[in-house]
Design an enzyme around this catalytic site. Structure first.
Site, mmCIF file in Angstrom:
data_model
loop_
_atom_site.group_PDB
_atom_site.id
_atom_site.type_symbol
_atom_site.label_atom_id
_atom_site.label_comp_id
_atom_site.label_asym_id
_atom_site.label_seq_id
_atom_site.Cartn_x
_atom_site.Cartn_y
_atom_site.Cartn_z
ATOM 1 N N ARG A 1 16.745 79.829 -65.778
ATOM 2 C CA ARG A 1 16.155 79.452 -66.881
ATOM 3 C C ARG A 1 16.368 80.305 -68.159
ATOM 4 O O ARG A 1 16.115 81.426 -68.036
ATOM 5 C CB ARG A 1 14.666 78.987 -66.610
ATOM 6 N N CYS B 1 18.209 75.170 -68.680
ATOM 7 C CA CYS B 1 19.067 75.711 -67.353
ATOM 8 C C CYS B 1 19.977 76.926 -67.931
ATOM 9 O O CYS B 1 20.585 76.702 -69.129
ATOM 10 C CB CYS B 1 19.771 74.666 -66.571
ATOM 11 N N HIS C 1 17.703 69.334 -71.441
ATOM 12 C CA HIS C 1 18.928 69.516 -70.405
ATOM 13 C C HIS C 1 19.814 70.478 -71.434
ATOM 14 O O HIS C 1 20.027 70.186 -72.655
ATOM 15 C CB HIS C 1 19.747 68.294 -70.054
#
Length: 256
Positions: free
Chosen positions: A243, A234, A160
């Protein structure tokens, strides 16, 4: 003398409007507080809980490896092959021959530790990229089907960038030659950052292939076999539309 006539219907309408405005204001304030609590939960609480859980898992892995005397054990999932004396591209790989082939990592189980000194990052690596069982715990997830640490090919992981520990929030700050280490029960594998792809499609599967190369932006990637690591997250921040990809090459292996 004229007696004023009170228009009761007008007063009632005015009272209803005031009540409606007051009720609407209360609803908006309540909704704002709920939204504020949700934002605080996402941006603060999930980070706090995920980071604490990830730190405990790193400590547990280190205790487990220490108790095992540094050898491979059931479910550890370290490298399955040793790097050659010289990796693709001419980069010298320092280290000794690796241990015997370990068992395959269990899905969603943490089995390695990713260390990025430049970012002060030390985070568990678990098998798979499930949000609920891996990424939302603050772990880095290994793409199933890609190679394991130290193996020829591409050891590809995801993490993340925002919320739930956000381990990869600042990987955009990595520069060529910055080190990325992967600690396992059998060895520590050190990669040097080589290239960065600032933005590509979330469906760009080429970046995690054995010879990583973007199929969306073919100018980014490699054309020859090697010992690679791929970090994906991300971008832009607080979105999942694209990405960001950072690649590195294996430069050394140090047995435990």
């Amino acid at each position: 003398m004229r007696v004023p006539v009170v228009q009761h219907s007008g007063l009632r309408r005015s009272l209803r409007r005031r009540r409606a405005l007051w009720t609407g204001g209360e609803v908006l304030v309540t909704a704002g507080l709920v939204l504020l609590l949700l934002v605080a939960h996402q941006l603060w609480w999930t980070n706090r809980e995920a980071r604490r859980g990830a730190e405990h898992k790193v400590q547990a892995l280190e205790r487990e490896w220490g108790a095992a005397g540094g050898g491979d054990h059931e479910g550890s999932g370290t490298a399955a092959s040793s790097p050659p004396a010289r990796a693709a591209g001419g980069a010298r790989v320092r280290g000794q021959a690796g241990a015997a082939r370990p068992s395959r990592p269990v899905r969603s189980q943490a089995y390695a530790v990713l260390v990025i000194p430049r970012l002060g990052l030390r985070v568990p690596v678990a098998e798979g990229v499930s949000k609920q069982n891996v990424l939302n715990k603050g772990y880095v997830g290994h793409y199933i089907g890609t190679q394991q640490p130290g193996q020829a090919g591409n050891f590809a992981v995801a993490g993340h960038r925002n919320t739930h520990g956000e381990p990869f929030r600042y990987i955009n700050r990595l520069r060529p030659k910055d080190l990325v280490e992967v600690e396992t029960s059998g060895a520590t594998y050190t990669y040097a950052v080589d290239r960065t792809l600032p933005q590509t499609s979330a469906r760009d599967a080429g970046v995690v292939r054995a010879i990583p190369r973007s199929v969306v932006r073919p100018g980014y990637g490699y054309s020859e076999p090697g010992y690679y690591i791929t970090l994906t997250t991300c971008t832009p921040e607080f979105t999942s539309r694209y990405r960001l990809v950072v690649w590195g090459r294996l430069v050394s292996m140090r047995p435990r």
